[in-house]
Enzyme design. Structure first.
Site, short mmCIF file in Angstrom:
data_model
loop_
_atom_site.label_atom_id
_atom_site.label_comp_id
_atom_site.label_asym_id
_atom_site.label_seq_id
_atom_site.Cartn_x
_atom_site.Cartn_y
_atom_site.Cartn_z
N ASN A 128 -23.99 7.02 12.42
CA ASN A 128 -24.12 5.84 11.56
C ASN A 128 -25.32 4.99 11.96
O ASN A 128 -25.99 4.41 11.09
CB ASN A 128 -22.83 5.03 11.57
CG ASN A 128 -21.81 5.61 10.59
OD1 ASN A 128 -22.10 6.57 9.89
ND2 ASN A 128 -20.63 5.04 10.55
N PHE A 138 -31.50 9.13 2.23
CA PHE A 138 -31.39 7.87 2.98
C PHE A 138 -32.74 7.19 3.19
O PHE A 138 -32.91 6.39 4.10
CB PHE A 138 -30.61 8.05 4.29
CG PHE A 138 -29.13 7.88 4.07
CD1 PHE A 138 -28.44 8.80 3.29
CD2 PHE A 138 -28.44 6.79 4.56
CE1 PHE A 138 -27.09 8.62 3.00
CE2 PHE A 138 -27.09 6.60 4.28
CZ PHE A 138 -26.42 7.52 3.51
N LYS A 198 -20.86 -2.87 10.44
CA LYS A 198 -20.03 -3.22 11.61
C LYS A 198 -20.19 -2.19 12.72
O LYS A 198 -20.08 -2.52 13.90
CB LYS A 198 -18.57 -3.45 11.22
CG LYS A 198 -17.81 -2.25 10.67
CD LYS A 198 -16.77 -1.71 11.61
CE LYS A 198 -16.01 -0.57 10.96
NZ LYS A 198 -15.51 0.42 11.91
N ARG A 226 -17.90 9.91 3.37
CA ARG A 226 -18.59 8.87 2.60
C ARG A 226 -17.65 8.42 1.49
O ARG A 226 -17.06 9.27 0.81
CB ARG A 226 -19.85 9.45 1.94
CG ARG A 226 -20.89 9.94 2.90
CD ARG A 226 -21.82 10.92 2.21
NE ARG A 226 -21.09 12.08 1.70
CZ ARG A 226 -21.58 12.96 0.83
NH1 ARG A 226 -22.79 12.80 0.33
NH2 ARG A 226 -20.85 13.99 0.43
N GLU A 227 -17.53 7.13 1.27
CA GLU A 227 -16.74 6.66 0.14
C GLU A 227 -17.38 7.20 -1.13
O GLU A 227 -18.59 7.32 -1.22
CB GLU A 227 -16.67 5.13 0.13
CG GLU A 227 -15.77 4.64 1.25
CD GLU A 227 -15.72 3.13 1.35
OE1 GLU A 227 -15.91 2.46 0.32
OE2 GLU A 227 -15.49 2.64 2.46
N THR A 276 -13.24 4.84 14.04
CA THR A 276 -14.51 4.68 14.74
C THR A 276 -14.32 3.64 15.83
O THR A 276 -14.00 2.49 15.53
CB THR A 276 -15.60 4.23 13.75
OG1 THR A 276 -15.68 5.21 12.71
CG2 THR A 276 -16.96 4.10 14.43
N CYS A 291 -18.55 0.39 6.97
CA CYS A 291 -18.91 1.18 8.16
C CYS A 291 -20.25 0.81 8.78
O CYS A 291 -20.30 0.30 9.89
CB CYS A 291 -18.90 2.66 7.81
SG CYS A 291 -17.24 3.25 7.45
N LYS A 328 0.83 -1.20 0.00
CA LYS A 328 0.00 0.00 0.00
C LYS A 328 0.88 1.26 0.00
O LYS A 328 0.64 2.20 -0.75
CB LYS A 328 -0.88 -0.04 1.26
CG LYS A 328 -2.10 0.84 1.18
CD LYS A 328 -2.94 0.72 2.44
CE LYS A 328 -3.82 -0.51 2.46
NZ LYS A 328 -4.52 -0.68 3.74
N ARG A 367 -16.65 -4.66 0.78
CA ARG A 367 -16.82 -5.14 2.15
C ARG A 367 -18.31 -5.17 2.49
O ARG A 367 -19.02 -4.19 2.31
CB ARG A 367 -16.06 -4.23 3.13
CG ARG A 367 -14.55 -4.38 3.03
CD ARG A 367 -13.84 -3.42 3.94
NE ARG A 367 -14.06 -2.03 3.54
CZ ARG A 367 -13.69 -0.98 4.26
NH1 ARG A 367 -13.09 -1.14 5.42
NH2 ARG A 367 -13.90 0.24 3.81
#
Ligand code: UDX
Length: 435
Positions: free
Chosen positions: A209, A250, A264, A149-150, A121, A261, A35, A331
């Site tokens: 979240n 949303f 989990k 936010r991705e 987090t 996020c 990475k 993910r």
């Protein structure tokens, strides 16, 4: 200001590059050699719009470097901790291995007056438990949660809708002024800057979240009711969304939330609340999780029903693998989960996605992947839209699809398509919570 960013994943890599782009001197540190090698060459190790540009700019200016050597953190005024806190392998709680390892590795390089700013987090109480060790070095720990936010991570980092800094009770230095200086451009714009205690700052993140996840599962629960009453959840969402107290964002019913996020984080929040003896306060989050997972079953069932009760050896093309568009992140992706379940039922599944195929193939090599959308849908008996990329939602015309597929069945797992347009071309259109 000299800054270090420990952890160069989705959060840390963007944070490091974004901080360099607003003029700071930043070193990004990670234990993952591959990475770091990629980042040092200006290559983003994941898909994030805008990241390659600010990486290249930061490296060219000399203000942005990457290394695996923790001693490079020496001399930085603020050390951001942006490592992952994944779900534990054998439970719902957050795995704090990486946070603890990052702090342990950083401790020998801290100097009096430094600030350690946690961004990961974490379960509420983590910052308080890390404080004594950090204080021994003369440094100060603050918690500065990240809400990016991705897909919009660069913009969310440089121009966030709020900044939150949690500080401990016994701090000699003035970490808040330093953090204001770090985020000077946003502060100058009048971005709300909220100073709290450590526990509140940790909770702000998980509460945000949890609220977002609850909002999505609320509308998905309404979709379940719509399915047995003939109502249309998209119209319902539009109608309640006009109430400014509710808001339309949303309230997109579909196959639900995924990603690194929300799933989990709500589980870790439940686990932490249990530990605190307040499990009942967030017991509804279990329900939120269950509603969310049921929607994947529903999407699979729609495909099975539409193909006459079984999918064995039927050709099904799944449009999307990423957990949401503008991301290559798979993910806990509901999209990929739907594909895997259909494969498990014996369907010949082809998956396409503009960005996430490599990641998806690594985890689920049993599926067939085709990058080109039109090639992917050729001869399919059914199409399933699971990630609302523009390529599928806006740019796939039903008339064009009809020239390629064998069947005329489309299941819209994101309620992103125009049912009338598809039906007009002779397709069986099935949405989520829509008649
Ligand atoms: C989320 C939070 O938004 C962000 O503030 C936090 O810092 C990290 O977690 P992210 O995981 O990037 O960000 O994705 P987000 O845009 O919140 O979407 C989460 C999931 O919910 C996606 O799978 C998306 O498809 C789904 N979703 C979103 C819906 O199903 N319906 C909606 O109406 C909105």
């Amino acid at each position: 200001m000299r800054l270090s960013v420990i952890g160069c994943g989705y959060l840390g890599a963007v944070h490091a590059a974004a901080m360099a782009s607003i003029g700071h001197d930043v070193v990004g540190i990670d234990v993952d050699v591959r990475k770091i090698d990629a980042l040092a060459k200006g290559e983003a190790p994941f898909f994030e719009p805008g990241l390659p540009e600010i990486l290249a700019e930061g490296i060219a200016s000399g203000r942005l470097t990457f290394t695996t050597d923790m001693s490079a953190a020496r001399g930085a005024k603020v050390h951001f901790i942006g490592v992952g806190t994944p779900q534990q392998k054998d439970g719902y709680g957050a795995d704090l291995t990486y946070v603890n390892a990052a702090v342990d590795a950083l401790l020998p390089h801290l100097s009096a007056g430094d600030i350690v700013a946690g961004k990961s987090t974490v379960p509420v109480g983590t910052a308080a438990s890390l404080t004594p060790r950090i204080q021994e070095t003369g440094a100060t720990l603050v918690w500065n949660p990240e809400f990016l936010r991705e897909g919009y991570a660069v913009q969310d980092t440089i121009d966030p809708d709020r900044l939150v800094v949690g500080v401990g009770s016994s701090t000699d230095s003035d970490p808040v002024s330093v953090l204001r200086e770090v985020y000077a451009p946003a502060v100058a714009k009048g971005t709300p800057f909220i100073v709290t205690d450590l526990a509140t700052a940790e909770l702000v993140k998980v509460a945000a979240n949890a609220f977002l996840a609850t909002k999505i599962s609320f509308i998905n629960a309404m979709a379940e009711i719509a399915e047995v009453t003939g109502a249309d959840v998209t119209q319902l969402a539009d109608a309640i969304g006009h109430d400014v107290r509710i808001g339309r964002r949303f309230l997109g019913a579909g196959i639900g939330f995924g990603g690194g996020c929300l799933p989990k984080d709500i589980r870790a929040f439940s686990a932490r609340a249990e530990e605190l003896g307040r499990g009942e306060s967030v017991a509804f989050l279990r329900e939120v999780d269950e509603i969310n997972l049921r929607r994947r079953d529903r999407a699979v069932q729609l495909v099975v029903d539409a193909l006459g009760g079984q999918v064995f050896q039927k050709k099904v093309t799944v449009l999307g693998a990423a957990f949401k568009p503008y991301s290559d992140d798979i993910r806990d992706s509901p999209a990929l989960d739907v594909a895997v379940r259909l494969h498990g039922l014996g369907a010949q599944v082809t998956v396409t996605d503009p960005e996430a195929i490599d990641n998806a193939r690594r985890v689920h090599p049993q599926l067939t992947y085709v990058a080109d959308r039109d090639e992917a849908i050729r001869d399919a008996d059914a199409l399933v839209l699971v990630t609302e990329w523009d390529e599928y939602r806006r740019e796939l015309a039903p008339a064009h699809a009809s020239t390629l597929t064998a069947g005329r069945v489309i299941v819209d797992g994101r309620n992103g398509l125009d049912p009338a347009a598809w039906r007009a071309e002779g397709w069986t259109y099935l949405g989520m919570g829509r008649p």
